[in-house]
Design a protein around this motif. Structure first.
Motif, PDB file in Angstrom:
ATOM      1  N   GLY A  52      43.121  41.973  34.153  1.00  0.00           N
ATOM      2  CA  GLY A  52      42.826  40.560  34.325  1.00  0.00           C
ATOM      3  C   GLY A  52      41.339  40.292  34.373  1.00  0.00           C
ATOM      4  N   PRO A  53      40.956  39.091  34.810  1.00  0.00           N
ATOM      5  CA  PRO A  53      39.545  38.680  34.791  1.00  0.00           C
ATOM      6  C   PRO A  53      38.638  39.650  35.532  1.00  0.00           C
ATOM      7  CG  PRO A  53      40.949  36.801  35.287  1.00  0.00           C
ATOM      8  CD  PRO A  53      41.831  38.008  35.312  1.00  0.00           C
ATOM      9  N   ASN A  54      37.603  40.122  34.843  1.00  0.00           N
ATOM     10  CA  ASN A  54      36.543  40.958  35.420  1.00  0.00           C
ATOM     11  C   ASN A  54      37.016  42.348  35.846  1.00  0.00           C
ATOM     12  OD1 ASN A  54      34.809  38.716  35.194  1.00  0.00           O
ATOM     13  ND2 ASN A  54      35.559  37.934  37.142  1.00  0.00           N
ATOM     14  N   ASP A  99      39.418  37.524  41.565  1.00  0.00           N
ATOM     15  CA  ASP A  99      39.007  36.175  41.234  1.00  0.00           C
ATOM     16  C   ASP A  99      40.238  35.376  40.823  1.00  0.00           C
ATOM     17  OD1 ASP A  99      36.299  36.866  41.587  1.00  0.00           O
ATOM     18  OD2 ASP A  99      36.250  37.704  39.569  1.00  0.00           O
ATOM     19  N   GLY A 101      42.543  33.492  38.441  1.00  0.00           N
ATOM     20  CA  GLY A 101      42.728  33.697  37.015  1.00  0.00           C
ATOM     21  C   GLY A 101      44.117  34.214  36.706  1.00  0.00           C
ATOM     22  N   TYR A 103      46.511  37.303  35.515  1.00  0.00           N
ATOM     23  CA  TYR A 103      46.560  38.761  35.542  1.00  0.00           C
ATOM     24  C   TYR A 103      47.875  39.242  34.932  1.00  0.00           C
ATOM     25  CZ  TYR A 103      42.617  38.424  38.720  1.00  0.00           C
ATOM     26  OH  TYR A 103      41.390  38.143  39.270  1.00  0.00           O
ATOM     27  N   ASN A 155      30.697  36.624  30.238  1.00  0.00           N
ATOM     28  CA  ASN A 155      32.074  36.986  30.605  1.00  0.00           C
ATOM     29  C   ASN A 155      32.330  36.905  32.098  1.00  0.00           C
ATOM     30  OD1 ASN A 155      32.881  37.528  27.916  1.00  0.00           O
ATOM     31  ND2 ASN A 155      31.863  39.526  28.022  1.00  0.00           N
ATOM     32  N   SER A 157      34.022  34.866  35.201  1.00  0.00           N
ATOM     33  CA  SER A 157      35.104  33.915  35.410  1.00  0.00           C
ATOM     34  C   SER A 157      34.551  32.641  36.030  1.00  0.00           C
ATOM     35  CB  SER A 157      36.169  34.514  36.328  1.00  0.00           C
ATOM     36  OG  SER A 157      36.821  35.589  35.701  1.00  0.00           O
ATOM     37  N   TYR A 164      41.024  27.889  37.917  1.00  0.00           N
ATOM     38  CA  TYR A 164      40.434  28.797  36.932  1.00  0.00           C
ATOM     39  C   TYR A 164      40.359  28.105  35.566  1.00  0.00           C
ATOM     40  CZ  TYR A 164      40.014  32.776  33.752  1.00  0.00           C
ATOM     41  OH  TYR A 164      39.616  33.636  32.760  1.00  0.00           O
ATOM     42  N   GLY A 166      38.353  29.688  32.721  1.00  0.00           N
ATOM     43  CA  GLY A 166      38.044  30.607  31.632  1.00  0.00           C
ATOM     44  C   GLY A 166      36.816  31.428  31.973  1.00  0.00           C
ATOM     45  N   SER A 167      36.187  32.015  30.954  1.00  0.00           N
ATOM     46  CA  SER A 167      35.018  32.860  31.171  1.00  0.00           C
ATOM     47  C   SER A 167      33.847  32.374  30.316  1.00  0.00           C
ATOM     48  CB  SER A 167      35.325  34.323  30.852  1.00  0.00           C
ATOM     49  OG  SER A 167      35.768  34.467  29.515  1.00  0.00           O
ATOM     50  N   ARG A 186      32.183  37.890  38.590  1.00  0.00           N
ATOM     51  CA  ARG A 186      32.365  38.975  37.618  1.00  0.00           C
ATOM     52  C   ARG A 186      32.524  40.271  38.393  1.00  0.00           C
ATOM     53  NH1 ARG A 186      29.930  42.564  33.797  1.00  0.00           N
ATOM     54  NH2 ARG A 186      30.507  42.091  31.636  1.00  0.00           N
TER      55      ARG A 186
END
Length: 319
Positions: A52-54, A99, A101, A103, A155, A157, A164, A166-167, A186
């Motif tokens: 997932g994010p970061n 974060d 987002g 996953y 990149n 988040s 959330y 996006g990035s 991040r």
């Protein structure tokens, strides 16, 4: 690709507050405990990891995001005699914060990370995690505006008023005029939060420079006294401690006279102290630049002949 879905291999269920949904997607909030369960007909153990994010691309363990799946970091869960397994995923205690987002949770019947799933049976579920907070935006009627959001590094988040988006680099449009709270985050970097105002019909630029998280590294050598280079820079003599290192991989070179030079990688974890112990092996050469002499076999007959020849050629003295 062998992907044993549902009843053919692994069935993953998502359960929260008594409700269950088959593999697909669902939504929860950061800090909640998410109950995961399912069936596995091909193994007595299932291996769980998260992307997932970061997070690293090949995944991390569900119980500790610092344990990478491509380095053997899985959350292992036993399958009972009825082919059933279950796991309570606490999203607030993972060795570091997630974060907001979307996953993806992977459940695999063997210890295979995301890059190596061709020969594994697995199933997935997508979980959207949001911030459990209420945000109030004071806005005046007017033409919507937008945010142009950028960060260093890219990149990161982006969460706006707990949602959330996006990035980075990212453009968020259709926003009513008013003041918003924006958070950039991040993996292995400190979060950056700032208020920003949208004006009617205008584009508001927001730039964030994220500071890397740091940890400490203790370097020991056996024997002690080796000269240390850390990421190509002179570190000193082991035992050696370096603080305020950015989280992630670092290269250590250890040299000691009479021993073979060694280069290793050490992974520094944010807000923790990691110890790396390097064992040095003795060098096979006796002197620098010279190799040990190679023994040459000589037969007894040859030695005797050499002695006789020497006696025959020896000049006489006297008389």
């Amino acid at each position: 690709m062998k992907h044993r879905n549902l009843y053919a291999g692994i069935l993953l269920l998502f359960m929260l507050a008594g409700a269950a949904a088959a593999s697909g997607s669902t939504q929860s909030y950061l800090g909640n405990t998410v109950k995961l369960s399912g069936y596995c007909y091909t193994s007595s153990t299932v291996y769980l990891f998260l992307t997932g994010p970061n997070l690293p691309a090949n995944g991390v363990a569900l119980d500790n995001i610092n344990r990478r799946a491509d380095q053997g970091g899985f959350t292992e869960v036993s399958v009972d005699d009825h082919d059933h397994w279950e796991y309570d995923w606490g999203t607030s205690s993972l060795g570091g914060g997630l974060d907001a987002g979307i996953y993806t949770i992977y459940v695999v019947d063997s210890p295979n990370d995301r890059s190596n799933l061709d020969e594994a049976g697995y199933s997935t579920i997508s979980v959207s995690l949001g911030n459990p907070s209420i945000s109030v935006v004071t806005a005046t009627p007017g033409i919507p505006g937008s945010f142009d959001l950028r960060s260093v590094p890219d990149n990161a988040s982006v969460v706006i008023n707990g949602n959330y988006k996006g990035s980075t680099p990212l453009n968020v449009s259709g926003l009513d005029p008013g003041t918003y709270t924006i958070t950039f985050s991040r993996f292995n970097y400190e979060k950056f939060t700032t208020p920003a105002t949208i004006e009617a019909g205008a584009v508001t630029e927001v730039n964030a420079t994220l500071q890397p998280k740091t940890g400490a590294l203790v370097i020991n050598t056996t024997p002690a006294g080796a000269h240390i280079l850390l990421d190509g820079n002179n570190g000193g003599t082991a035992p050696f401690t370096s603080t305020n290192l950015t989280a992630g991989n670092h290269t250590i070179n250890a040299t000691l006279e009479g021993y073979v030079p060694v280069e290793v990688q050490a992974y520094v974890i944010a807000n923790q102290t990691v110890t790396s112990t390097i064992e040095l092996k003795k060098n096979a050469t006796i002197f620098p630049g010279f190799s040990a002499p190679v023994p040459v076999p000589v037969t007894i007959g040859a030695c005797t002949a050499a002695l006789l020849f020497f006696a025959f050629r020896r000049p006489r003295t006297g008389a």
